[in-house]
Design a protein around this motif. Sequence first.
Motif, PDB file in Angstrom:
ATOM      1  N   VAL A  33      40.889  40.253  31.356  1.00 21.06           N
ATOM      2  CA  VAL A  33      39.557  39.972  31.407  1.00 21.06           C
ATOM      3  C   VAL A  33      39.266  38.833  30.285  1.00 21.06           C
ATOM      4  CG1 VAL A  33      37.144  40.636  31.369  1.00 21.06           C
ATOM      5  CG2 VAL A  33      38.916  41.956  32.377  1.00 21.06           C
ATOM      6  N   LEU A  34      38.807  37.682  30.696  1.00 18.37           N
ATOM      7  CA  LEU A  34      38.509  36.658  29.763  1.00 18.37           C
ATOM      8  C   LEU A  34      36.979  36.583  29.702  1.00 18.37           C
ATOM      9  CD1 LEU A  34      40.959  33.829  30.605  1.00 18.37           C
ATOM     10  CD2 LEU A  34      41.250  35.592  29.119  1.00 18.37           C
ATOM     11  N   PHE A  43      34.039  45.871  27.754  1.00 18.31           N
ATOM     12  CA  PHE A  43      35.146  45.299  28.619  1.00 18.31           C
ATOM     13  C   PHE A  43      36.493  46.134  28.362  1.00 18.31           C
ATOM     14  CE2 PHE A  43      32.065  41.773  28.438  1.00 18.31           C
ATOM     15  CZ  PHE A  43      31.804  41.667  29.948  1.00 18.31           C
ATOM     16  N   ALA A  44      36.297  47.006  27.395  1.00 20.83           N
ATOM     17  CA  ALA A  44      37.699  47.951  27.104  1.00 20.83           C
ATOM     18  C   ALA A  44      38.073  48.576  28.510  1.00 20.83           C
ATOM     19  CB  ALA A  44      37.444  48.837  26.160  1.00 20.83           C
ATOM     20  N   GLY A  45      39.167  48.401  28.583  1.00 19.47           N
ATOM     21  CA  GLY A  45      40.019  49.026  29.834  1.00 19.47           C
ATOM     22  C   GLY A  45      39.464  48.381  31.112  1.00 19.47           C
ATOM     23  N   ILE A  46      38.465  47.761  31.310  1.00 21.49           N
ATOM     24  CA  ILE A  46      38.166  47.008  32.729  1.00 21.49           C
ATOM     25  C   ILE A  46      39.634  46.357  33.243  1.00 21.49           C
ATOM     26  CG2 ILE A  46      36.831  45.018  33.900  1.00 21.49           C
ATOM     27  CD1 ILE A  46      35.127  47.554  32.969  1.00 21.49           C
ATOM     28  N   ALA A  47      40.156  45.582  32.861  1.00 24.16           N
ATOM     29  CA  ALA A  47      41.415  44.929  33.331  1.00 24.16           C
ATOM     30  C   ALA A  47      42.399  46.058  34.104  1.00 24.16           C
ATOM     31  CB  ALA A  47      42.374  44.231  32.462  1.00 24.16           C
ATOM     32  N   GLU A  48      42.468  47.148  33.428  1.00 21.78           N
ATOM     33  CA  GLU A  48      43.227  48.030  33.970  1.00 21.78           C
ATOM     34  C   GLU A  48      42.770  48.694  35.087  1.00 21.78           C
ATOM     35  OE1 GLU A  48      42.552  48.096  30.697  1.00 21.78           O
ATOM     36  OE2 GLU A  48      44.607  47.414  30.013  1.00 21.78           O
ATOM     37  N   ARG A  49      41.495  49.098  35.080  1.00 17.09           N
ATOM     38  CA  ARG A  49      40.766  49.776  36.285  1.00 17.09           C
ATOM     39  C   ARG A  49      40.462  48.710  37.461  1.00 17.09           C
ATOM     40  NH1 ARG A  49      35.449  51.414  33.310  1.00 17.09           N
ATOM     41  NH2 ARG A  49      36.510  50.910  31.309  1.00 17.09           N
ATOM     42  N   ILE A  50      40.386  47.592  37.684  1.00 17.88           N
ATOM     43  CA  ILE A  50      40.191  46.587  38.709  1.00 17.88           C
ATOM     44  C   ILE A  50      41.719  46.070  38.984  1.00 17.88           C
ATOM     45  CG2 ILE A  50      37.789  46.269  38.029  1.00 17.88           C
ATOM     46  CD1 ILE A  50      38.905  43.385  37.195  1.00 17.88           C
ATOM     47  N   GLY A  51      42.854  46.330  37.992  1.00 19.04           N
ATOM     48  CA  GLY A  51      44.196  45.860  38.676  1.00 19.04           C
ATOM     49  C   GLY A  51      44.393  44.294  38.185  1.00 19.04           C
ATOM     50  N   ALA A  52      43.504  43.740  37.194  1.00 16.11           N
ATOM     51  CA  ALA A  52      43.744  42.456  36.748  1.00 16.11           C
ATOM     52  C   ALA A  52      44.474  42.499  35.716  1.00 16.11           C
ATOM     53  CB  ALA A  52      42.061  41.918  36.146  1.00 16.11           C
ATOM     54  N   ARG A  53      45.138  41.054  35.605  1.00 16.35           N
ATOM     55  CA  ARG A  53      46.142  40.944  34.245  1.00 16.35           C
ATOM     56  C   ARG A  53      45.315  40.992  33.073  1.00 16.35           C
ATOM     57  NH1 ARG A  53      51.257  39.409  36.395  1.00 16.35           N
ATOM     58  NH2 ARG A  53      51.406  40.518  38.153  1.00 16.35           N
TER      59      ARG A  53
END
Length: 113
Positions: free
Chosen positions: A57-58, A45-55
């Motif tokens: 990932v939990l 899950f590294a970098g997923i938040a940045e790629r999808i625009g989320a604040r």
Amino acid sequence: MARLQILELPEGAGDDRPPFVLVVDQYEPQRYILGPDQPEPVDQFAGIAERIGARAVLIFEETIDIPANEVTLTEAADGNVLRIRVEPDLEGFHEQVMDAVAKAQADARAAVQ
């Protein structure tokens, strides 16, 4: 199978779109064989938040129910409340994505030749 949920956050003054957190529950950790050039464990899950625009990932192994994802439709005269929870049916989704990737790769190969 892991579930994906969206937890919408309150909008701030500078937000150009509503902020959200991606919640993954019922997650089963994966094991990887690491090579000599990769001494650290792999973080899926590294970098997923940045790629999808989320604040953020939990990720949880247990089931997490987000009450905000339930919609209250009506309250009947007898006081009963009707709530609907919408969950995606992702059965076969992986196969569809892999078929689309294979087709795109074949089209790219054909275009190069």
